[in-house]
Design a protein around this motif. Structure first.
Motif, PDB file in Angstrom:
ATOM      1  N   GLU A 129      11.270 -12.008  23.964  1.00 33.18           N
ATOM      2  CA  GLU A 129      12.140 -11.500  22.884  1.00 33.18           C
ATOM      3  C   GLU A 129      11.287 -10.546  22.060  1.00 33.18           C
ATOM      4  OE1 GLU A 129      15.315 -12.407  22.751  1.00 33.18           O
ATOM      5  OE2 GLU A 129      14.983 -13.811  24.407  1.00 33.18           O
ATOM      6  N   VAL A 130      11.575  -9.266  22.183  1.00 38.38           N
ATOM      7  CA  VAL A 130      10.745  -8.276  21.488  1.00 38.38           C
ATOM      8  C   VAL A 130      11.448  -7.838  20.209  1.00 38.38           C
ATOM      9  CG1 VAL A 130       9.502  -6.086  21.677  1.00 38.38           C
ATOM     10  CG2 VAL A 130       9.941  -7.452  23.731  1.00 38.38           C
ATOM     11  N   SER A 131      10.743  -7.912  19.103  1.00 32.28           N
ATOM     12  CA  SER A 131      11.310  -7.503  17.820  1.00 32.28           C
ATOM     13  C   SER A 131      10.407  -6.408  17.240  1.00 32.28           C
ATOM     14  CB  SER A 131      11.370  -8.728  16.904  1.00 32.28           C
ATOM     15  OG  SER A 131      12.102  -8.435  15.752  1.00 32.28           O
ATOM     16  N   VAL A 132      10.834  -5.176  17.446  1.00 37.62           N
ATOM     17  CA  VAL A 132      10.052  -4.042  16.941  1.00 37.62           C
ATOM     18  C   VAL A 132      10.382  -3.862  15.462  1.00 37.62           C
ATOM     19  CG1 VAL A 132       9.573  -1.565  17.181  1.00 37.62           C
ATOM     20  CG2 VAL A 132      10.179  -2.921  19.204  1.00 37.62           C
ATOM     21  N   LYS A 133       9.357  -3.864  14.630  1.00 43.35           N
ATOM     22  CA  LYS A 133       9.574  -3.742  13.170  1.00 43.35           C
ATOM     23  C   LYS A 133       9.124  -2.367  12.701  1.00 43.35           C
ATOM     24  CE  LYS A 133      10.349  -8.279  12.596  1.00 43.35           C
ATOM     25  NZ  LYS A 133      11.614  -8.836  12.199  1.00 43.35           N
ATOM     26  N   LEU A 134       9.990  -1.746  11.923  1.00 43.52           N
ATOM     27  CA  LEU A 134       9.663  -0.418  11.401  1.00 43.52           C
ATOM     28  C   LEU A 134       9.618  -0.453   9.879  1.00 43.52           C
ATOM     29  CD1 LEU A 134      12.102   0.173  13.842  1.00 43.52           C
ATOM     30  CD2 LEU A 134      11.046   2.376  13.515  1.00 43.52           C
ATOM     31  N   GLN A 135       8.581   0.118   9.311  1.00 42.27           N
ATOM     32  CA  GLN A 135       8.535   0.351   7.869  1.00 42.27           C
ATOM     33  C   GLN A 135       8.602   1.868   7.680  1.00 42.27           C
ATOM     34  OE1 GLN A 135       4.924  -2.139   7.438  1.00 42.27           O
ATOM     35  NE2 GLN A 135       6.072  -3.244   5.863  1.00 42.27           N
ATOM     36  N   LEU A 136       9.730   2.315   7.140  1.00 37.88           N
ATOM     37  CA  LEU A 136      10.014   3.751   7.053  1.00 37.88           C
ATOM     38  C   LEU A 136       9.825   4.171   5.600  1.00 37.88           C
ATOM     39  CD1 LEU A 136      13.167   3.443   9.291  1.00 37.88           C
ATOM     40  CD2 LEU A 136      10.981   4.460   9.979  1.00 37.88           C
ATOM     41  N   ALA A 137       8.800   4.967   5.361  1.00 37.22           N
ATOM     42  CA  ALA A 137       8.384   5.256   3.982  1.00 37.22           C
ATOM     43  C   ALA A 137       8.556   6.722   3.688  1.00 37.22           C
ATOM     44  CB  ALA A 137       6.911   4.869   3.835  1.00 37.22           C
ATOM     45  N   THR A 138       9.476   7.012   2.779  1.00 39.35           N
ATOM     46  CA  THR A 138       9.745   8.409   2.421  1.00 39.35           C
ATOM     47  C   THR A 138       8.915   8.789   1.209  1.00 39.35           C
ATOM     48  OG1 THR A 138      11.992   8.034   3.160  1.00 39.35           O
ATOM     49  CG2 THR A 138      11.595  10.073   1.946  1.00 39.35           C
ATOM     50  N   ARG A 139       8.373   9.972   1.275  1.00 40.33           N
ATOM     51  CA  ARG A 139       7.594  10.505   0.149  1.00 40.33           C
ATOM     52  C   ARG A 139       8.526  10.640  -1.042  1.00 40.33           C
ATOM     53  NH1 ARG A 139       5.178  16.523  -0.343  1.00 40.33           N
ATOM     54  NH2 ARG A 139       7.066  16.703  -1.570  1.00 40.33           N
ATOM     55  N   SER A 140       8.295   9.871  -2.085  1.00 44.75           N
ATOM     56  CA  SER A 140       9.187   9.973  -3.244  1.00 44.75           C
ATOM     57  C   SER A 140       8.846  11.262  -4.014  1.00 44.75           C
ATOM     58  CB  SER A 140       9.051   8.735  -4.127  1.00 44.75           C
ATOM     59  OG  SER A 140       7.713   8.440  -4.320  1.00 44.75           O
ATOM     60  N   PRO A 141       9.838  11.782  -4.794  1.00 44.42           N
ATOM     61  CA  PRO A 141       9.587  13.056  -5.494  1.00 44.42           C
ATOM     62  C   PRO A 141       8.397  12.951  -6.425  1.00 44.42           C
ATOM     63  CG  PRO A 141      11.883  12.319  -5.704  1.00 44.42           C
ATOM     64  CD  PRO A 141      11.132  11.202  -5.066  1.00 44.42           C
ATOM     65  N   GLU A 142       7.701  14.089  -6.650  1.00 43.57           N
ATOM     66  CA  GLU A 142       6.498  14.097  -7.530  1.00 43.57           C
ATOM     67  C   GLU A 142       6.887  13.621  -8.916  1.00 43.57           C
ATOM     68  OE1 GLU A 142       3.676  14.713  -6.133  1.00 43.57           O
ATOM     69  OE2 GLU A 142       4.523  15.409  -4.267  1.00 43.57           O
ATOM     70  N   ALA A 160       0.841  -1.212   0.000  1.00 47.69           N
ATOM     71  CA  ALA A 160       0.000   0.000   0.000  1.00 47.69           C
ATOM     72  C   ALA A 160       0.873   1.259   0.000  1.00 47.69           C
ATOM     73  CB  ALA A 160      -0.928  -0.011   1.214  1.00 47.69           C
ATOM     74  N   LEU A 161       1.976   1.227   0.745  1.00 52.89           N
ATOM     75  CA  LEU A 161       2.871   2.397   0.776  1.00 52.89           C
ATOM     76  C   LEU A 161       3.489   2.630  -0.603  1.00 52.89           C
ATOM     77  CD1 LEU A 161       4.598   1.811   4.239  1.00 52.89           C
ATOM     78  CD2 LEU A 161       3.323   3.869   3.591  1.00 52.89           C
ATOM     79  N   GLU A 162       3.983   1.548  -1.216  1.00 53.34           N
ATOM     80  CA  GLU A 162       4.622   1.710  -2.523  1.00 53.34           C
ATOM     81  C   GLU A 162       3.587   2.147  -3.570  1.00 53.34           C
ATOM     82  OE1 GLU A 162       8.445  -1.204  -1.756  1.00 53.34           O
ATOM     83  OE2 GLU A 162       6.766  -2.015  -2.908  1.00 53.34           O
ATOM     84  N   GLY A 163       2.395   1.580  -3.467  1.00 49.07           N
ATOM     85  CA  GLY A 163       1.325   1.955  -4.405  1.00 49.07           C
ATOM     86  C   GLY A 163       0.944   3.419  -4.278  1.00 49.07           C
ATOM     87  N   ALA A 164       1.151   3.976  -3.094  1.00 49.86           N
ATOM     88  CA  ALA A 164       0.793   5.387  -2.872  1.00 49.86           C
ATOM     89  C   ALA A 164       1.973   6.319  -3.138  1.00 49.86           C
ATOM     90  CB  ALA A 164       0.281   5.567  -1.445  1.00 49.86           C
ATOM     91  N   GLY A 165       3.100   5.749  -3.612  1.00 47.32           N
ATOM     92  CA  GLY A 165       4.218   6.610  -4.023  1.00 47.32           C
ATOM     93  C   GLY A 165       5.248   6.876  -2.950  1.00 47.32           C
ATOM     94  N   TYR A 166       5.524   5.888  -2.103  1.00 42.59           N
ATOM     95  CA  TYR A 166       6.574   6.042  -1.090  1.00 42.59           C
ATOM     96  C   TYR A 166       7.701   5.054  -1.376  1.00 42.59           C
ATOM     97  CZ  TYR A 166       3.010   8.509   1.646  1.00 42.59           C
ATOM     98  OH  TYR A 166       2.042   9.387   2.076  1.00 42.59           O
ATOM     99  N   GLU A 167       8.912   5.428  -0.962  1.00 46.11           N
ATOM    100  CA  GLU A 167      10.031   4.479  -0.991  1.00 46.11           C
ATOM    101  C   GLU A 167      10.187   3.935   0.416  1.00 46.11           C
ATOM    102  OE1 GLU A 167      13.277   6.728  -2.594  1.00 46.11           O
ATOM    103  OE2 GLU A 167      12.202   6.926  -4.507  1.00 46.11           O
ATOM    104  N   VAL A 168      10.186   2.598   0.526  1.00 43.44           N
ATOM    105  CA  VAL A 168      10.098   1.974   1.846  1.00 43.44           C
ATOM    106  C   VAL A 168      11.401   1.271   2.210  1.00 43.44           C
ATOM    107  CG1 VAL A 168       8.806   0.313   3.255  1.00 43.44           C
ATOM    108  CG2 VAL A 168       7.637   1.557   1.421  1.00 43.44           C
ATOM    109  N   ILE A 169      11.908   1.531   3.423  1.00 46.63           N
ATOM    110  CA  ILE A 169      12.961   0.669   3.960  1.00 46.63           C
ATOM    111  C   ILE A 169      12.443   0.050   5.263  1.00 46.63           C
ATOM    112  CG2 ILE A 169      14.946   1.849   2.917  1.00 46.63           C
ATOM    113  CD1 ILE A 169      15.437   3.126   5.670  1.00 46.63           C
TER     114      ILE A 169
END
Ligand SMILES: C[S@@+](CC[C@H](N)C(=O)[O-])C[C@H]1O[C@@H](n2cnc3c(N)ncnc32)[C@H](O)[C@@H]1O
Length: 255
Positions: free
Chosen positions: A242-255, A182-191
């Motif tokens: 054992e706690v594993s916090v997961k982050l999806q960091l999505a930067t607004r890609s250029p227009e 959903a993030l990539e479909g909306a135009g974000y770059e995800v790490i």
């Protein structure tokens, strides 16, 4: 404004007391991904009792916690100062965001599964400053799905008690895949990043954690559930998680 989904009454007390917060490293990762500074505004959507809101607040100038459950927000406001708490859901974000923009980051922690991801991620894009983005975070696996004997015992007991299969709350790979698409479909770059740590876990914390994930129970039923959980978990002695916090960091890609 949208009504909440059942985080009310005693459930809120259990949530505030027993749900884990996030270690500072999680806020550091978010701050680094979006180069957050004291000039930035952050919105934590689905903030609940403020688990992520409070640690992220130290990295930005203006921190806003937003949630549709008045009881969750009241508990958050009692526990922290210097944060603005706003009643509202994912559908209300565009209105708030337009008044505030540009945002440095929108965070959604252990709450994305309640939201309409496609609509939210698209609506957030014009609200973010260049280089800003969205952080979707999950706080480890639910207590009943972990790779430990006490957790298997808990999972099988809760399965019998509720008559339902164990809920993942989309903390698994499949849930993250839906969010990433959903993030990539909306135009974000995800790490994607992970913060792992081991923490002690008391029987009371497991019981409180379970009660924080259920609708409020009538008193006799809650007492029966509590004593049954105590009986089953005490034999395991001191437990760890054992706690594993997961982050999806999505930067607004250029227009
Ligand atoms: C499991 S709690 C997470 C709380 C906190 N962020 C954390 O990491 O522990 C989920 C929160 O999402 C909120 N929520 C549910 N539906 C929502 C929606 N449509 N928009 C925003 N928040 C929502 C609930 O009221 C609840 O406080």
């Amino acid at each position: 404004m949208t009504a909440g989904v059942g985080f009310t009454g005693e459930v809120v007390e259990y949530y505030a007391k027993y749900r884990r917060g996030y270690p500072p490293e999680v806020a550091d990762r978010i701050a680094a991904a979006f180069s957050l500074t004291p000039d930035d505004i952050a919105v934590d959507l689905g903030c609940g009792t403020g688990q992520l809101t409070t640690v992220l607040a130290e990295r930005v100038g203006t921190m806003i916690g937003m949630d549709p459950e008045p009881d969750m927000l009241s508990a958050a406001a009692r526990a922290a100062t210097g944060i603005t708490w706003v009643l509202g859901s994912d559908r209300d974000l565009p209105t708030l965001g337009r008044a505030l923009r540009p945002l440095g980051v929108l965070t959604v922690a252990t709450a994305i599964h309640w939201m309409d991801r496609d609509t939210l991620f698209r609506a957030a894009r014009p609200l973010l400053r260049p280089g800003g983005g969205i952080a979707v975070v999950t706080n480890g696996l639910p207590l009943w799905l972990q790779a430990a004997e006490w957790s298997r015992e808990l999972g099988s007991f809760l399965g019998e008690w509720t008559g339902r299969p164990a809920a993942t709350c989309q903390t698994d790979d499949a849930g993250r895949r839906v969010t990433r698409d959903a993030l990539e479909g909306a135009g974000y770059e995800v790490i994607e990043r992970t913060v792992d740590y081991t923490a002690p876990l008391s029987v009371d914390a497991v019981i409180g954690g379970v009660l924080s994930a259920m609708h409020p129970l009538p008193e006799p039923e809650r007492r029966r559930l509590t004593s049954e959980l105590e009986r089953r978990l005490r034999p395991y002695g001191p437990m760890t998680e054992e706690v594993s916090v997961k982050l999806q960091l999505a930067t607004r890609s250029p227009e």
